[in-house]
Scaffold this active site. Structure first.
Site: not given
Length: 420
Positions: A236, A239, A361, A91
């Site tokens: 969280c 995707i 992300h 990441c």
């Protein structure tokens, strides 16, 4: 050390874009970065750093940047024969690309360098391929090492290590154990984590590039589907797909550009990195090391930072990182976030982009998306989510997993130039 400046940034909208190819995302971010710098083409670019994590699962395991940039070379939009360095750091990939471009300029090897990160993680007809991308972020050669480490840590944290693929990646379970330990040791609450998540969903609702553009209350965050206690789905990162880019240059090159470009340039005061290790739960993480190096390089203290983008793969991460960055004392991150200090209008806003939990992300692009947001803020171009004061900004971006550390962490400190 020679001065280094950001003269152009770009970020595509983040989200589930299965019909958009890697090459199309590359083109979108690259051309937008050129336009932001007032350039019709990239003829002066001397080096490119191309960040990506998962393209190998789509069949392109090598020369990823060269493949994605080739159409632009044919069209005369990207220069021929320049080196393209392919970068992968989980990441933290895009931040590693920026660090490479920064070194090009700081070392005197180039006058203008490109950093770009491109990622696709959403595969609607093949979720196993998505899982493969994320599995690459942890040791696959000796999984017994981290399995034993997490089992032991589960006993210490009071949350047994019981991963469940149906609820999310293994990383959500590791973050949940860290959150549980923080709650046990310092009294941090699930509601404080939820307040941080709700704050970033509000910020994301103001960001036209964010994957999630809706608001949530703390109660709604708490009521969302459980992932791994104390984390719910709204805490969280989702995707998604996307790309981001930055053009960095030397002081001499900047002086040759039109006044309008010079006035929007942002100085890189520091670019540092650190590496992860299997640490104990009560030992500071690698972002503390990288941040302390960055503060020293920039000649500033944590209190000088006006705004920040931090790697909130979960909303607990923001609580943890504001402690590691020395914005508050260790153990006080929950109270600090819940106080409103990190919200739009607060004393030190954090994740005005919406953070990873709202902005999205796409792993290989995330670090440069942070830079894009901070550059907008420092220029005063962030619209509804503009911070009241923004002279010094910090980005913290971690990637991969080694125990409870990331495998790599990058800290970038940016400064707004005062008008001449």
């Amino acid at each position: 050390m020679p001065e280094v400046y950001v003269i152009g940034t770009a970020c595509t909208p983040f989200g589930k874009r299965p019909q958009t190819s890697f090459k199309a995302l590359t083109r979108e971010a690259y051309l937008a970065a050129l336009a932001d710098a007032g350039m019709a083409d990239g003829r002066d670019i001397a080096m490119a750093w191309f960040g990506n994590c998962g393209m190998g699962t789509f069949g392109q395991r090598n020369i990823r940047g060269q493949v994605c940039l080739s159409p632009l070379v044919r069209e005369g939009l990207f220069p021929e024969r320049i080196p393209t360095m392919n970068v992968e750091g989980g990441c933290a990939t895009a931040s590693q690309a920026l660090h490479g471009a920064w070194k090009d300029i700081a070392s005197g090897d180039a006058q203008l360098s490109l950093a770009i990160g491109v990622e696709k993680t959403f595969v609607p007809d093949d979720p196993a391929r998505t899982q493969e991308i994320f599995d690459g972020g942890i040791d696959q050669l000796d999984p017994g090492e981290w399995l034993a480490y997490y089992r032991d840590a589960g006993e210490v944290s009071g949350k047994p290590f019981q991963p469940d693929d149906k609820r999310g990646t293994i990383f959500m379970d590791t973050y949940a154990m860290q959150a549980a330990y923080h709650m046990k040791r310092y009294g941090t609450t699930q509601r404080q984590i939820a307040i941080g998540a709700a704050k970033n969903h509000h910020h994301g609702s103001l960001n036209p590039l964010a994957q999630y553009r809706f608001t949530m209350t703390a109660d709604e965050v708490l009521a969302d589907r459980p992932i791994s206690y104390p984390l719910t789905r709204s805490m969280c990162a989702p995707i998604g797909d996307g790309a981001a880019a930055a053009l960095v240059c030397s002081k001499d090159y900047l002086a040759s550009l039109p006044r309008g470009v010079r006035e929007r340039a942002v100085k890189i005061r520091a670019s540092t990195m650190s590496g992860g290790k299997y640490r104990s739960l009560d030992e500071p993480g690698l972002s503390r090391i990288a941040a302390d190096r960055a503060y020293k390089m920039a000649g500033i203290s944590p209190s000088d930072i006006d705004i920040a983008e931090v790697h909130d793969a979960t909303s607990f991460c923001e609580i943890y990182q504001v402690e590691m960055l020395r914005f508050c004392a260790e153990g006080q991150g929950g109270a600090y976030v819940a106080s409103g200090e990190t919200a739009l209008g607060g004393d030190r806003p954090v994740n005005l982009s919406g953070g990873l939990v709202s902005k999205g992300h796409p792993v290989g692009a995330t670090g440069l998306s942070m830079i894009h947001e901070l550059v907008l803020q420092l220029r005063g171009e962030a619209g509804e989510r503009q911070a009241k004061k923004a002279r010094l900004a910090l980005a913290e971006n971690g990637g991969g997993v080694v125990g409870f550390d990331e495998a790599a962490c990058a800290i970038t400190i940016l400064e707004r130039l005062e008008p001449n």
